[in-house]
Structure formats: C-alpha cells, structure tokens
Design an enzyme around this catalytic site. Structure first.
Site, short mmCIF file in Angstrom:
data_model
loop_
_atom_site.label_atom_id
_atom_site.label_comp_id
_atom_site.label_asym_id
_atom_site.label_seq_id
_atom_site.Cartn_x
_atom_site.Cartn_y
_atom_site.Cartn_z
N GLU A 122 9.17 -8.14 -3.83
CA GLU A 122 9.07 -9.34 -2.97
C GLU A 122 10.04 -9.25 -1.79
O GLU A 122 10.57 -10.25 -1.32
CB GLU A 122 9.20 -10.63 -3.77
CG GLU A 122 8.05 -10.75 -4.78
CD GLU A 122 7.80 -12.14 -5.31
OE1 GLU A 122 8.19 -13.11 -4.65
OE2 GLU A 122 7.19 -12.23 -6.38
N GLU A 130 0.86 -1.19 0.00
CA GLU A 130 0.00 0.00 0.00
C GLU A 130 0.89 1.24 0.00
O GLU A 130 2.09 1.14 0.30
CB GLU A 130 -0.88 0.01 1.26
CG GLU A 130 -1.84 -1.17 1.31
CD GLU A 130 -2.75 -1.14 2.54
OE1 GLU A 130 -2.60 -0.21 3.37
OE2 GLU A 130 -3.59 -2.04 2.63
N THR A 169 1.45 -6.06 -9.40
CA THR A 169 1.80 -6.68 -10.69
C THR A 169 0.59 -7.38 -11.31
O THR A 169 -0.13 -8.10 -10.63
CB THR A 169 2.94 -7.70 -10.49
OG1 THR A 169 4.06 -7.02 -9.94
CG2 THR A 169 3.35 -8.34 -11.81
N ARG A 204 35.01 -9.29 -30.31
CA ARG A 204 35.49 -7.91 -30.35
C ARG A 204 37.00 -7.85 -30.14
O ARG A 204 37.53 -8.44 -29.19
CB ARG A 204 34.78 -7.11 -29.27
CG ARG A 204 35.38 -5.78 -28.95
CD ARG A 204 34.61 -4.68 -29.57
NE ARG A 204 35.10 -3.38 -29.12
CZ ARG A 204 35.16 -2.33 -29.93
NH1 ARG A 204 34.78 -2.43 -31.20
NH2 ARG A 204 35.60 -1.18 -29.47
N GLN A 210 30.13 -3.24 -18.64
CA GLN A 210 31.54 -2.87 -18.68
C GLN A 210 32.28 -3.63 -19.80
O GLN A 210 33.10 -3.05 -20.51
CB GLN A 210 32.18 -3.16 -17.31
CG GLN A 210 33.47 -2.44 -17.06
CD GLN A 210 33.28 -0.93 -16.97
OE1 GLN A 210 32.18 -0.44 -16.77
NE2 GLN A 210 34.37 -0.20 -17.15
#
Ligand code: COS
Length: 382
Positions: free
Chosen positions: A363, A126, A157, A268, A336
C-alpha cells in the site's frame, strides 16, 4: 455512520475475545499450514468482520474510519494473516465500489461483499508498475458494450479467493500516465482471467498474494467504476483510506509485541533479577511504548479528520510512514528483549518480526509515503 458508544465497545470487546480465544491459539498452526482454516473464516463472517466498512444499507456494519481503525487495532494483536482474510473486503477491494460505484453496482455486489460470500481483491500493481502505479500497462480496449482486458497484475492479495476484482487498466494508450487509466469491477469467473499460485513469502503465512492474468477478458462496460480516465484517482483515494487501516494493524501488532516483551521481561531472570528491572531493557520498553502511543494518537486523529470529510492524503501517508516504521522498530526491540528466545520459533516473536516487514512496503513503500507527505506539505505551504 458512527455507532453509539455502547455498541462500539461491545463490538470491540467481541473482536478482542475472538482474537484472544480463537486466533492466538492457532497462530503457529496457520503459519505452518499457510492457511486460515475454513471454520475460522466462517466465524469471522458471523462476527460481521467482512462488512465492517460496508454501508448498513448493503448489509455491512457501516463503521466510521475511526471505528474501523479501533477494530483493526484489535485484529492486529494476532498474526496479521488473519486480518488479511477480511482486509480486502473491508479496505482496498471494496472501497472503490463504495466510494465510486453506481447504485446498481453497489446493489449488485456489496451485500455479498459485506457477508463475506464474495471476496474482493484490488488489482493495481504490475510487474513493471509497483511504486510507479500510474504506468500500468494492462490494457482495456472498448469493443461495443464491453471492454476487453489484456495484461498481468502482480502480488495481488486474496486473488486466489476473489469473486470480484477492482482492476486498474489503461483505456487510452496515447496517454502515458495517470490520465489514461480507468477502473473496472471484474468478476473472478470471467473467461480469460486466471490466477497464479500463491507466492512464497517472508512472513504472513496464511495470507496469499498471486499474479492475475487477463487474456481477452470481456468486461461489460457497465462494470466501469467512475468515468474513463478516472481510474488512477479511484486507486489513490482507495489507498488514502487503506493506509489508515494498515496503520491501525501496525499499532495493534506493536501493542501485542510490547505486552509479550513486558511479560517475558517480568519473568525471565538474569544476574539474579528480572530483565524488567534492568534500565537498558526499560529503555527499550519505554521507546516502544512511546512510539506506539504516538502512532495511535496520529492514527485516530487522521481517522477523525477523514470522518469529518477532510482530505487526508497527507495524514494517511504520514501515519502509514510512522506506524509501519514504528512497528518494525518495536518488533526488533522485542527480539532483542527476548534474546535467544526471540530468535527461535517457539515464542512466535521471530514470526511477528517477519510478518511486520511488509507493512513498510505494501500500500505504498515508506519512500512513497515520504514523497506524498513532502508533496502535500509543499502544496499546502507548510
Ligand atoms: N487522491 C486523489 N487524487 C490523487 C491522489 C489522491 N490521493 N494522488 C494523486 N491524485 C491525482 C493527482 O491529483 C493527479 O491528477 P491531475 O493530473 O488531474 O492533477 C493524478 O492523480 C496523478 O497524480 P500524480 O501526478 O501525483 O501521480 P504520480 O505518477 O506522480 O504518482 C504516487 C503519485 C507516487 C504517489 C503514486 O503513484 C503512488 O501512490 N504510488 C504507490 C502506489 C502504491 O501504494 N502501491 C501499492 C500497491 S496497492 S496494495
């Protein structure tokens, strides 16, 4: 009831395929539209996902806690908003009814909950009762064979889709704390019940939270869940279980982020080498992997204890504390490792970084979990 290993593995494999082939490709679209499409929800129904934890006698799959956690880990490998579609039916929205409902209450509601025809919602929080959930002010006044509910719930929810709410309300205004609270099964279409607009949130677009307002809502007395004054305990036991489910989602998202980070780091190149060949990148991968493994081991151990009939208040709080903090660190390291690409929207890493932030709050916040772990540890003498 536990499934045989083959059936369990088939279910997990089916969910894994569904996540990879149906959900992952539409993650960005769902976030953009703040909506999980109806056809995807229908496929979730067909897979039985709404009824994972509902006993087989009522049309669900009747999974054990451990099995439910294994499925939730798979669902965690995509945007957590998808898991939220079925999350209340599997967890906090249905488990009060499963654990404390009468045979009549279960027979009336659970088949629809298991099939996903009825979406459920858990209305505890509430405006003035967040972490201090025993201080709920929503009032349930007995009037003959009904209770009349007045008050407001916040951040609920799936409230905008709910056909059935588990509502914690105060039946005894003279008792200030937990003792004056009772739980009720409240159909979403009762006169006087209204639901606010979905909140704009930091993450998990596609999952919705809303205010729920009760103005003279007349709830049949037979819809009370458990005895008068037992509502807070109903809520706490629902949350003990829910905290394990949320922890499983944290483990799933962490595993996903680690895979994405490793894939990116292996492709990469900088300074003529892949990122994965640099030891400072490896250290981040190692820390994330170690923590995710630890969270999974703690989770499955706690789930098995619950399946064996143990009270897991301490274990569930410890698992949620560790798993939700863990996935926050894993998401941060993933950003990162991706560098600039982790900060722009195209790669989806910044989206998951925002999505996981709520795990440390809903929760029960990390601070509430600490409190529960400490209290229970002191009670047990160590
Ligand atoms: N299982 C069964 N009973 C429980 C319980 C549990 N996990 N936790 C508490 N209880 C019982 C207690 O035993 C006590 O009963 P008795 O008075 O008969 O002894 C009663 O409930 C009140 O418990 P307590 O005194 O511990 O209540 P507090 O007001 O101190 O609150 C916390 C305890 C803070 C742990 C609780 O309010 C909480 O979990 N808050 C977070 C709520 C939350 O998770 N909100 C998220 C929104 S829902 S998505």
């Amino acid at each position: 009831m536990a499934l045989d290993t083959e059936t369990r593995d088939q279910l997990i494999e089916a969910v894994r395929r569904f996540v990879a082939e149906r959900l992952r490709p539409i993650e960005a679209q769902v976030a953009e539209n703040d909506l999980v499409p109806d056809d995807v929800v229908a496929e979730m129904r067909d897979l039985g996902l709404f009824g994972l934890s509902i006993p087989e006698a009522y049309g669900g799959l009747g999974l054990s806690m451990e099995e439910e956690c294994l499925v939730a880990i798979e669902l965690g490998r995509t945007s957590p908003a998808f898991r939220s579609v079925i999350g209340t039916n599997v967890g906090i929205g249905s488990q009060g009814l499963v654990m404390f409902g009468t045979d009549e209450q279960k027979a009336k509601w659970l088949p629809g909950v298991a099939s996903g025809e009825i979406v459920t919602s858990f209305a505890l929080t509430e405006p003035e009762a967040g972490s201090d959930s025993a201080s709920v002010q929503t009032r349930a006044r007995r009037d003959g064979d009904v209770y009349v509910l007045d008050g407001a719930k916040r951040y609920i929810t799936n409230a905008n889709k709910a056909g059935l709410f588990t509502v914690m309300a105060r039946t005894d205004p003279d008792k200030k704390g937990a003792a004056g609270v009772s739980a009720f099964l409240v159909p979403g279409d009762l006169p006087g019940l209204s639901v606010g607009k979905p909140e704009k949130k930091m993450g998990q677009q596609g999952a919705h939270i809303c205010d729920v307002i009760f103005e003279g809502v007349r709830v049949p007395a037979e819809n009370r869940l458990g005895a008068e004054g037992e509502g807070f305990k109903v809520a706490m036991q629902v949350l003990d279980r829910g905290r394990l489910h949320i922890s499983a989602v944290c483990v799933g998202v962490a595993e996903r982020l680690i895979r994405d980070a490793v894939a990116y780091a292996s492709e990469r190149k900088q300074f003529g080498q892949t990122l994965a060949s640099f030891q400072l990148i490896q250290a981040m991968i190692a820390d994330s992997k170690t923590e995710a493994l630890a969270a999974k081991a703690l989770l499955l151990d706690s789930a098995r204890k619950r399946d064996a009939g143990e009270t897991v208040t301490l274990e569930a709080a410890a698992t949620k504390l560790f798993a939700s903090e863990m996935v926050g660190r894993v998401a941060d390291r993933a950003v990162q490792i991706f560098g600039g690409a982790g900060y722009v929207a195209d790669y989806g890493i910044e989206r998951l970084y925002r999505d996981v932030r709520i795990f440390r709050i809903y929760e029960g916040t990390s601070q509430i979990q600490q409190l529960v772990v400490a209290r229970e540890t002191i009670k047990r003498g160590g």
